[in-house]
Design a protein around this motif. Sequence first.
Motif, PDB file in Angstrom:
ATOM      1  N   ILE A 188     -11.279  19.724 -59.623  1.00 38.89           N
ATOM      2  CA  ILE A 188     -11.738  21.112 -59.634  1.00 38.89           C
ATOM      3  C   ILE A 188     -10.848  21.959 -60.527  1.00 38.89           C
ATOM      4  CG2 ILE A 188     -12.023  23.181 -58.224  1.00 38.89           C
ATOM      5  CD1 ILE A 188     -12.720  21.220 -55.882  1.00 38.89           C
ATOM      6  N   GLN A 189      -9.538  21.805 -60.360  1.00 37.73           N
ATOM      7  CA  GLN A 189      -8.614  22.596 -61.161  1.00 37.73           C
ATOM      8  C   GLN A 189      -8.794  22.310 -62.651  1.00 37.73           C
ATOM      9  OE1 GLN A 189      -4.406  22.043 -60.281  1.00 37.73           O
ATOM     10  NE2 GLN A 189      -4.025  24.161 -60.847  1.00 37.73           N
ATOM     11  N   GLY A 190      -8.871  21.027 -63.009  1.00 42.50           N
ATOM     12  CA  GLY A 190      -9.042  20.679 -64.414  1.00 42.50           C
ATOM     13  C   GLY A 190     -10.381  21.127 -64.966  1.00 42.50           C
ATOM     14  N   GLY A 191     -11.442  20.982 -64.170  1.00 47.18           N
ATOM     15  CA  GLY A 191     -12.768  21.376 -64.612  1.00 47.18           C
ATOM     16  C   GLY A 191     -12.888  22.862 -64.835  1.00 47.18           C
ATOM     17  N   LEU A 192     -12.302  23.657 -63.951  1.00 44.87           N
ATOM     18  CA  LEU A 192     -12.353  25.109 -64.100  1.00 44.87           C
ATOM     19  C   LEU A 192     -11.469  25.588 -65.249  1.00 44.87           C
ATOM     20  CD1 LEU A 192     -12.265  26.238 -60.353  1.00 44.87           C
ATOM     21  CD2 LEU A 192     -14.246  26.214 -61.885  1.00 44.87           C
ATOM     22  N   MET A 193     -10.272  24.993 -65.357  1.00 46.73           N
ATOM     23  CA  MET A 193      -9.370  25.378 -66.453  1.00 46.73           C
ATOM     24  C   MET A 193     -10.005  25.108 -67.812  1.00 46.73           C
ATOM     25  SD  MET A 193      -5.601  24.137 -65.120  1.00 46.73           S
ATOM     26  CE  MET A 193      -4.908  24.443 -66.741  1.00 46.73           C
ATOM     27  N   ALA A 194     -10.772  24.028 -67.915  1.00 47.92           N
ATOM     28  CA  ALA A 194     -11.418  23.701 -69.181  1.00 47.92           C
ATOM     29  C   ALA A 194     -12.403  24.765 -69.620  1.00 47.92           C
ATOM     30  CB  ALA A 194     -12.135  22.351 -69.063  1.00 47.92           C
ATOM     31  N   HIS A 195     -12.808  25.614 -68.686  1.00 45.86           N
ATOM     32  CA  HIS A 195     -13.756  26.681 -68.999  1.00 45.86           C
ATOM     33  C   HIS A 195     -13.142  28.066 -68.774  1.00 45.86           C
ATOM     34  CE1 HIS A 195     -17.040  23.920 -69.772  1.00 45.86           C
ATOM     35  NE2 HIS A 195     -16.656  23.237 -68.712  1.00 45.86           N
ATOM     36  N   GLY A 196     -11.814  28.143 -68.888  1.00 47.14           N
ATOM     37  CA  GLY A 196     -11.155  29.434 -68.963  1.00 47.14           C
ATOM     38  C   GLY A 196     -10.625  30.014 -67.673  1.00 47.14           C
ATOM     39  N   PHE A 197     -10.765  29.309 -66.548  1.00 45.06           N
ATOM     40  CA  PHE A 197     -10.257  29.850 -65.291  1.00 45.06           C
ATOM     41  C   PHE A 197      -8.746  29.659 -65.219  1.00 45.06           C
ATOM     42  CE2 PHE A 197      -9.191  29.326 -60.731  1.00 45.06           C
ATOM     43  CZ  PHE A 197      -9.629  30.552 -60.258  1.00 45.06           C
ATOM     44  N   GLY A 198      -8.022  30.735 -64.927  1.00 41.30           N
ATOM     45  CA  GLY A 198      -6.565  30.678 -64.910  1.00 41.30           C
ATOM     46  C   GLY A 198      -5.940  30.821 -63.544  1.00 41.30           C
ATOM     47  N   GLY A 199      -6.745  30.829 -62.501  1.00 34.84           N
ATOM     48  CA  GLY A 199      -6.212  30.996 -61.163  1.00 34.84           C
ATOM     49  C   GLY A 199      -5.679  29.699 -60.579  1.00 34.84           C
ATOM     50  N   ALA A 200      -5.139  29.806 -59.366  1.00 39.75           N
ATOM     51  CA  ALA A 200      -4.648  28.635 -58.642  1.00 39.75           C
ATOM     52  C   ALA A 200      -5.792  27.992 -57.875  1.00 39.75           C
ATOM     53  CB  ALA A 200      -3.538  29.048 -57.675  1.00 39.75           C
ATOM     54  N   VAL A 201      -5.735  26.682 -57.730  1.00 33.88           N
ATOM     55  CA  VAL A 201      -6.673  25.937 -56.890  1.00 33.88           C
ATOM     56  C   VAL A 201      -5.863  25.209 -55.828  1.00 33.88           C
ATOM     57  CG1 VAL A 201      -8.424  24.128 -56.778  1.00 33.88           C
ATOM     58  CG2 VAL A 201      -8.330  25.636 -58.773  1.00 33.88           C
ATOM     59  N   ILE A 202      -6.106  25.543 -54.581  1.00 38.32           N
ATOM     60  CA  ILE A 202      -5.386  24.930 -53.467  1.00 38.32           C
ATOM     61  C   ILE A 202      -6.411  24.332 -52.496  1.00 38.32           C
ATOM     62  CG2 ILE A 202      -3.479  26.553 -53.705  1.00 38.32           C
ATOM     63  CD1 ILE A 202      -4.560  28.008 -51.224  1.00 38.32           C
ATOM     64  N   GLY A 203      -5.924  23.624 -51.490  1.00 36.78           N
ATOM     65  CA  GLY A 203      -6.848  22.979 -50.576  1.00 36.78           C
ATOM     66  C   GLY A 203      -6.538  23.251 -49.116  1.00 36.78           C
ATOM     67  N   LEU A 204      -7.586  23.303 -48.309  1.00 42.20           N
ATOM     68  CA  LEU A 204      -7.458  23.219 -46.851  1.00 42.20           C
ATOM     69  C   LEU A 204      -7.778  21.784 -46.475  1.00 42.20           C
ATOM     70  CD1 LEU A 204      -7.225  24.083 -43.898  1.00 42.20           C
ATOM     71  CD2 LEU A 204      -9.589  24.906 -44.020  1.00 42.20           C
ATOM     72  N   ASP A 205      -6.797  21.088 -45.961  1.00 43.75           N
ATOM     73  CA  ASP A 205      -6.956  19.689 -45.593  1.00 43.75           C
ATOM     74  C   ASP A 205      -7.150  19.602 -44.079  1.00 43.75           C
ATOM     75  OD1 ASP A 205      -6.765  16.818 -45.703  1.00 43.75           O
ATOM     76  OD2 ASP A 205      -4.688  17.002 -45.031  1.00 43.75           O
ATOM     77  N   TRP A 206      -8.358  19.277 -43.662  1.00 45.36           N
ATOM     78  CA  TRP A 206      -8.623  19.172 -42.231  1.00 45.36           C
ATOM     79  C   TRP A 206      -8.824  17.709 -41.852  1.00 45.36           C
ATOM     80  CZ3 TRP A 206     -13.577  17.469 -40.835  1.00 45.36           C
ATOM     81  CH2 TRP A 206     -14.574  17.579 -41.810  1.00 45.36           C
ATOM     82  N   ALA A 207      -8.841  17.437 -40.557  1.00 42.65           N
ATOM     83  CA  ALA A 207      -8.688  16.069 -40.065  1.00 42.65           C
ATOM     84  C   ALA A 207      -9.965  15.247 -40.094  1.00 42.65           C
ATOM     85  CB  ALA A 207      -8.120  16.098 -38.649  1.00 42.65           C
ATOM     86  N   SER A 208     -10.521  15.057 -41.301  1.00 43.56           N
ATOM     87  CA  SER A 208     -11.631  14.127 -41.451  1.00 43.56           C
ATOM     88  C   SER A 208     -11.115  12.707 -41.280  1.00 43.56           C
ATOM     89  CB  SER A 208     -12.264  14.283 -42.830  1.00 43.56           C
ATOM     90  OG  SER A 208     -13.176  13.244 -43.092  1.00 43.56           O
ATOM     91  N   ASP A 209     -11.896  11.871 -40.613  1.00 43.76           N
ATOM     92  CA  ASP A 209     -11.499  10.483 -40.424  1.00 43.76           C
ATOM     93  C   ASP A 209     -11.561   9.680 -41.719  1.00 43.76           C
ATOM     94  OD1 ASP A 209     -11.091  10.944 -37.772  1.00 43.76           O
ATOM     95  OD2 ASP A 209     -12.835   9.840 -37.047  1.00 43.76           O
ATOM     96  N   GLY A 210     -12.359  10.151 -42.673  1.00 40.62           N
ATOM     97  CA  GLY A 210     -12.497   9.416 -43.916  1.00 40.62           C
ATOM     98  C   GLY A 210     -13.329   8.160 -43.793  1.00 40.62           C
ATOM     99  N   VAL A 211     -14.209   8.125 -42.782  1.00 42.60           N
ATOM    100  CA  VAL A 211     -15.104   6.978 -42.597  1.00 42.60           C
ATOM    101  C   VAL A 211     -16.509   7.488 -42.321  1.00 42.60           C
ATOM    102  CG1 VAL A 211     -13.314   5.404 -41.773  1.00 42.60           C
ATOM    103  CG2 VAL A 211     -14.546   6.818 -40.126  1.00 42.60           C
ATOM    104  N   LEU A 212     -17.503   6.720 -42.771  1.00 41.85           N
ATOM    105  CA  LEU A 212     -18.890   7.145 -42.660  1.00 41.85           C
ATOM    106  C   LEU A 212     -19.342   7.278 -41.216  1.00 41.85           C
ATOM    107  CD1 LEU A 212     -21.370   7.841 -44.364  1.00 41.85           C
ATOM    108  CD2 LEU A 212     -22.019   5.423 -44.293  1.00 41.85           C
ATOM    109  N   SER A 213     -18.771   6.453 -40.330  1.00 45.21           N
ATOM    110  CA  SER A 213     -19.192   6.460 -38.928  1.00 45.21           C
ATOM    111  C   SER A 213     -18.584   7.598 -38.117  1.00 45.21           C
ATOM    112  CB  SER A 213     -18.817   5.128 -38.265  1.00 45.21           C
ATOM    113  OG  SER A 213     -17.408   4.927 -38.321  1.00 45.21           O
ATOM    114  N   GLY A 214     -17.737   8.427 -38.749  1.00 46.29           N
ATOM    115  CA  GLY A 214     -17.023   9.459 -38.002  1.00 46.29           C
ATOM    116  C   GLY A 214     -17.655  10.827 -38.044  1.00 46.29           C
TER     117      GLY A 214
END
Length: 306
Positions: free
Chosen positions: A82-108
């Motif tokens: 996201i950060q690289g894609g937006l920067m390539a089109h002129g966006f100069g802001g910060a890109v940060i994340g909210l990391d929540w407790a997804s199990d990372g599995v399809l069955s979850g």
Amino acid sequence: MDYFFSRRTFNQSKGKFTKDFAALTRYARVPEPIAEAGAAHLISRDQWLQGVLSSATTNDVVIFVHGFNTSQAEMLIRQRKIQGGLMAHGFGGAVIGLDWASDGVLSGYGRDRTDAKKTAPYLVLDGIGPILNARPGIRIHILAHSMGAYLTLRGFSQVGDSGAPGTHPWGVEQVLFLAADVTVGWMEAGAWGGLVMDHRCKRLTNYYSGFDDVLALSEINKFGTAPQIGRNGMSGPLPGRFNDLYCGEQYDRTVPQAQRSVRYSHTWYFDNAGVYQDAARTLAGQSAASMPTRLPASNGDQALRV
């Protein structure tokens, strides 16, 4: 350097995050390259805020809210895309994340949905609120994918004006939903989701695609036949600040057949230059009608120009 805040538990002995929901929010930074899965440097909230704001050349901060079936390592990969894609089109802001407790599995799915709902208020209390209070004139934007859009809706509805200290009332600028796992009925005129977003953001842009096979399964498994806005668009009439943007033709014409899969039909947005070009203009506040990245669609919405 990547910055995120997390509601995953942290195993102190191993120095890694886990996939379980945590009772407190932790702030982290991750240097290049992406660290071993679950590993990050924990820092104080003040250090985190200083790092986030110093990483931007403008007063803009995008909070990426990931979706279902997403590990922390995958969240960081997408955050960097996201950060690289937006920067390539002129966006100069910060890109940060909210990391929540997804199990990372399809069955979850069920557990992920529960953890997303539990995490929801902390998007505002521990992310939006502190950033708004850290610098005058800061502009916060949300880019939420899949179940992250559900988390965003829940968070915005659960925290009142007094919930983010020092910001009365609080709100954000642009909200971008990609492949949103949000029921269409929630966004109809007078429904709770539409009212919440109309109150808390300056504009909501819903990027959707009828080719999304993950949301097709979600519509059947979760609510019987309830359509999702990430696959069908929102139902009108909509507030003037809401925009549906159909991306199905972009997917159909730009994603090679060999690359397509059920899951990729839901996540291809992160790899598409056309999406980032439009998103950068959206974050800049350009009017929807004047964007060269869009065309009128036959159903009255706009469509991403291929």
